[in-house]
Design a protein around this motif. Structure first.
Motif, PDB file in Angstrom:
ATOM      1  N   LEU A 128      26.530  11.049   3.438  1.00 28.42           N
ATOM      2  CA  LEU A 128      27.096  12.398   3.441  1.00 28.42           C
ATOM      3  C   LEU A 128      26.605  13.121   2.194  1.00 28.42           C
ATOM      4  O   LEU A 128      26.766  12.624   1.075  1.00 28.42           O
ATOM      5  N   ILE A 129      26.012  14.277   2.381  1.00 26.43           N
ATOM      6  CA  ILE A 129      25.517  15.087   1.263  1.00 26.43           C
ATOM      7  C   ILE A 129      26.307  16.387   1.223  1.00 26.43           C
ATOM      8  O   ILE A 129      26.315  17.149   2.195  1.00 26.43           O
ATOM      9  N   ILE A 130      26.985  16.640   0.110  1.00 31.64           N
ATOM     10  CA  ILE A 130      27.817  17.830  -0.071  1.00 31.64           C
ATOM     11  C   ILE A 130      27.033  18.763  -0.990  1.00 31.64           C
ATOM     12  O   ILE A 130      26.842  18.464  -2.174  1.00 31.64           O
ATOM     13  N   ALA A 131      26.581  19.889  -0.429  1.00 37.16           N
ATOM     14  CA  ALA A 131      25.602  20.690  -1.167  1.00 37.16           C
ATOM     15  C   ALA A 131      25.578  22.123  -0.660  1.00 37.16           C
ATOM     16  O   ALA A 131      26.153  22.447   0.387  1.00 37.16           O
ATOM     17  N   GLY A 132      24.867  22.970  -1.401  1.00 41.09           N
ATOM     18  CA  GLY A 132      24.547  24.310  -0.935  1.00 41.09           C
ATOM     19  C   GLY A 132      25.506  25.400  -1.358  1.00 41.09           C
ATOM     20  O   GLY A 132      26.717  25.193  -1.482  1.00 41.09           O
ATOM     21  N   SER A 133      24.956  26.575  -1.576  1.00 44.96           N
ATOM     22  CA  SER A 133      25.704  27.810  -1.823  1.00 44.96           C
ATOM     23  C   SER A 133      24.735  28.959  -1.590  1.00 44.96           C
ATOM     24  O   SER A 133      23.526  28.745  -1.387  1.00 44.96           O
ATOM     25  N   THR A 134      25.232  30.178  -1.594  1.00 40.82           N
ATOM     26  CA  THR A 134      24.375  31.332  -1.353  1.00 40.82           C
ATOM     27  C   THR A 134      23.210  31.350  -2.344  1.00 40.82           C
ATOM     28  O   THR A 134      23.402  31.216  -3.548  1.00 40.82           O
TER      29      THR A 134
ATOM     30  N   THR B 225      24.474  13.354   7.214  1.00 40.77           N
ATOM     31  CA  THR B 225      25.322  14.520   7.477  1.00 40.77           C
ATOM     32  C   THR B 225      25.317  15.397   6.244  1.00 40.77           C
ATOM     33  O   THR B 225      25.561  14.917   5.129  1.00 40.77           O
ATOM     34  N   LEU B 226      25.060  16.669   6.438  1.00 41.20           N
ATOM     35  CA  LEU B 226      24.996  17.642   5.359  1.00 41.20           C
ATOM     36  C   LEU B 226      26.206  18.560   5.445  1.00 41.20           C
ATOM     37  O   LEU B 226      26.335  19.349   6.387  1.00 41.20           O
ATOM     38  N   ALA B 227      27.114  18.447   4.474  1.00 40.08           N
ATOM     39  CA  ALA B 227      28.316  19.283   4.433  1.00 40.08           C
ATOM     40  C   ALA B 227      28.040  20.505   3.578  1.00 40.08           C
ATOM     41  O   ALA B 227      27.713  20.383   2.391  1.00 40.08           O
TER      42      ALA B 227
ATOM     43  N   VAL C 210      26.708  14.504  -4.159  1.00 37.84           N
ATOM     44  CA  VAL C 210      27.385  15.772  -4.425  1.00 37.84           C
ATOM     45  C   VAL C 210      26.586  16.551  -5.459  1.00 37.84           C
ATOM     46  O   VAL C 210      26.237  15.997  -6.506  1.00 37.84           O
ATOM     47  N   GLY C 211      26.278  17.809  -5.153  1.00 38.59           N
ATOM     48  CA  GLY C 211      25.731  18.650  -6.200  1.00 38.59           C
ATOM     49  C   GLY C 211      24.563  19.562  -5.922  1.00 38.59           C
ATOM     50  O   GLY C 211      24.526  20.670  -6.468  1.00 38.59           O
ATOM     51  N   PRO C 212      23.564  19.172  -5.113  1.00 40.50           N
ATOM     52  CA  PRO C 212      22.388  20.047  -4.985  1.00 40.50           C
ATOM     53  C   PRO C 212      22.749  21.457  -4.518  1.00 40.50           C
ATOM     54  O   PRO C 212      23.289  21.643  -3.429  1.00 40.50           O
ATOM     55  N   GLY C 213      22.483  22.440  -5.359  1.00 36.78           N
ATOM     56  CA  GLY C 213      22.697  23.836  -4.988  1.00 36.78           C
ATOM     57  C   GLY C 213      24.137  24.239  -4.779  1.00 36.78           C
ATOM     58  O   GLY C 213      24.412  25.238  -4.112  1.00 36.78           O
TER      59      GLY C 213
ATOM     60  N   ALA D 180      17.805  13.113  -5.398  1.00 38.16           N
ATOM     61  CA  ALA D 180      19.189  12.883  -4.970  1.00 38.16           C
ATOM     62  C   ALA D 180      19.228  12.376  -3.533  1.00 38.16           C
ATOM     63  O   ALA D 180      19.991  11.461  -3.197  1.00 38.16           O
ATOM     64  N   GLY D 181      18.406  12.958  -2.664  1.00 43.41           N
ATOM     65  CA  GLY D 181      18.350  12.508  -1.276  1.00 43.41           C
ATOM     66  C   GLY D 181      17.842  11.088  -1.140  1.00 43.41           C
ATOM     67  O   GLY D 181      18.349  10.300  -0.332  1.00 43.41           O
ATOM     68  N   ILE D 182      16.835  10.744  -1.946  1.00 42.12           N
ATOM     69  CA  ILE D 182      16.302   9.378  -1.918  1.00 42.12           C
ATOM     70  C   ILE D 182      17.391   8.390  -2.320  1.00 42.12           C
ATOM     71  O   ILE D 182      17.606   7.359  -1.673  1.00 42.12           O
ATOM     72  N   LEU D 183      18.088   8.688  -3.406  1.00 42.60           N
ATOM     73  CA  LEU D 183      19.080   7.757  -3.944  1.00 42.60           C
ATOM     74  C   LEU D 183      20.232   7.524  -2.976  1.00 42.60           C
ATOM     75  O   LEU D 183      20.650   6.377  -2.753  1.00 42.60           O
TER      76      LEU D 183
END
Length: 512
Positions: A250-256, A278-280, A329-332, A454-457
């Protein structure tokens, strides 16, 4: 490859001599013999050599080199940057074996300058001025000698370490010899593989001088990551495998304005072998991410069309954790106050292996004590030097002055894994284990590279790799993929997506 500091190497020498009865003279003779063998490989035939030596044991190694070269038919000029009475111990014994007539003492400023022609006309110059025990900046006649060696022109072989390089950090202590080849003894030193020392070392050759293996094995050190170190760590896939065999992250990421970071993290997790991703993301951005990701699933989190995650998303994330194997958790993410609060709560509640990157790190930097209350059995932080400085409450200069120390101390105190990014990334485990990455290139100095890592890890954690193993594989694989890109298209203009798309090829090359 194991690397050690100069202080550790001195302890190895002491144990070898005092506990195992190997004479220091024997070690010095073997060191000189190893250097002469390297010179023989470097030069097609005998010729003219110049040995520039100091007053310590490094100079003693140089005296052995001079004597053995002469015995092998070389014309050798030896210049000692000290007075004869300053030389003692094993070095003095080898000076006497060489004979006064073969040595010119140049202890005063300007004296070596009278022999510039000999330096320029040599087929090889041997740097035996200063060894791994150097702690202070080089000045005076030693600095002058280094300048003359660097300006001379012939190939330079450095004995043990280029004079002027700090064996523990790779720092240039005022000035340093630029060697074409460095012959070091028993184990490589940190200064050989860390910048800027690596650029002064040239080719590195490690030679056996008779130190018992149990002494070198017991000595504290760092692991230098090369392809041969990573290959045994990678697991080949069983023919009966299915997507459930390789975890769900699960990757928690993204903003405008930062949807690219989220997409690269998710796509890199796919490219690194995760079974499911899964990208949240904030719900208002979900359509954008669905267009940017094909294999990864998206989980829209209610954001009230704000474009960033809010406190109310905690419950949705808690539900999403069910059935997952690892979380990033964290990218963007952004640093909106509500997002920051959410990240801090996640650190204290998520009980899965967790990667904290980018804005996730910045959210924690304002309250680093939250790391002491983590629930994750394996929390990996991926700071660049600026983020590391904010986390540790110090300056970037402080971090860069002692990268290994900064990463190790933070990891041990907070019980986390630290990947301190940069040229020669440092990996520190909470139990004190350390590694230095040997892959990568300056083309990686562009936006988005950290999101790929981050995705690799998180993908490796989801596949069940032990955390320190995941860190080592992930960091090396990231740089190795970038090296493949550089080999194909050069370093300038390399994009994070280029590295992302080379990940399967890099993994395939390593696993064979």
């Amino acid at each position: 490859m194991k690397v050690v500091t100069g202080t550790t190497m001195q302890e190895i020498d002491r144990r070898t001599i005092e506990e195992f009865g190997v004479p220091g003279l024997a070690l010095m003779e073997n060191a000189g013999t190893g250097c002469v063998a390297a010179i023989t490989e470097l030069c097609d035939s005998t010729g003219r050599a110049v040995v520039v030596a100091g007053k310590g044991n490094n100079g003693g190694d140089g005296f052995v080199v001079a004597r053995l070269l002469r015995e092998n038919g070389w014309q050798v000029a030896t210049f000692v940057i000290a007075r004869k009475e300053e030389i003692g111990g094993d070095a003095r014994v080898n000076l006497e074996r060489l004979g006064d007539g073969a040595v010119t003492f140049c202890s005063e400023p300007g004296m070596l300058g009278h022999y510039v022609a000999a330096l320029r006309e040599a087929d090889v110059i041997v740097d035996a001025l200063l060894g791994t025990g150097l702690r202070s900046e080089v000045t005076g006649v030693y600095a002058e000698a280094i300048s003359l060696v660097n300006a001379a022109g012939p190939p330079v072989l450095a004995v043990d370490i280029p004079s002027g390089i700090d064996a523990a950090t790779g720092k240039v202590l005022g000035t340093a010899v630029r060697a074409d080849l460095t012959v070091t003894f028993a184990l490589a030193k940190c200064g050989h593989v860390m910048y800027p020392g690596v650029t002064f070392t040239g080719s590195l050759k490690v030679v056996d001088i008779g130190i018992p293996g149990e002494v070198t094995d017991a000595a504290p050190g760092l692991e230098f990551l090369e392809a041969d170190a990573i290959r045994p760590l990678l697991r080949k896939r069983e023919r009966t495998s299915h997507k459930g065999s390789f975890g769900h992250c699960l990757i928690i990421a993204g903003s405008t304005g930062k949807t690219g970071a989220a997409a690269m993290a998710a796509n890199s997790a796919v490219r690194s072998g995760a079974g499911l991703v899964t990208l949240a993301v904030p719900a208002s951005l979900s359509p954008i991410l669905e267009a940017k990701t094909t294999e990864a699933m998206t989980l829209p989190l209610p954001d009230g069309d704000l474009g960033y995650l809010v406190n109310a998303d905690q419950a949705f994330i808690d539900n999403a954790l069910e059935g997952k194997n690892a979380v990033a958790v964290g990218p963007g993410l952004s640093l909106h106050p509500e997002t920051v609060q959410l990240v801090r709560r996640l650190v204290s509640t998520v009980s899965l292996p967790l990667v904290l990157d980018a804005d996730g790190l910045n959210a924690v930097a304002g309250e680093p004590e939250v790391l002491l209350h983590k629930k994750s059995p394996a929390l990996i932080l991926t700071p660049h030097p600026g983020e590391m400085a904010r986390l540790a409450g110090c300056s970037v200069t402080d971090v860069e002055r002692g990268r290994t120390t900064a990463a190790r101390e933070f990891a041990e105190y907070h019980g986390v894994y630290v990947i301190l990014k940069g040229a020669r990334t440092i990996i520190a485990a909470p139990d004190g284990r350390l590694a230095i990455n040997g892959s990568g290139n300056p083309g990686m100095a562009s936006g988005g590279m950290g999101d790929v890592l981050a995705g690799i890890l998180v993908a490796l954690l989801a596949q069940g790799y032990e955390p320190f193993t995941a860190c080592r594989i992930g960091v090396f694989l990231h740089g190795h993929a970038a090296d493949m890109v550089a080999a194909e298209m050069g370093e300038i203009g390399m994009a994070a997506v280029d590295v992302q798309e080379r990940l399967p090829y890099a993994c395939n090359q390593l696993i064979q």
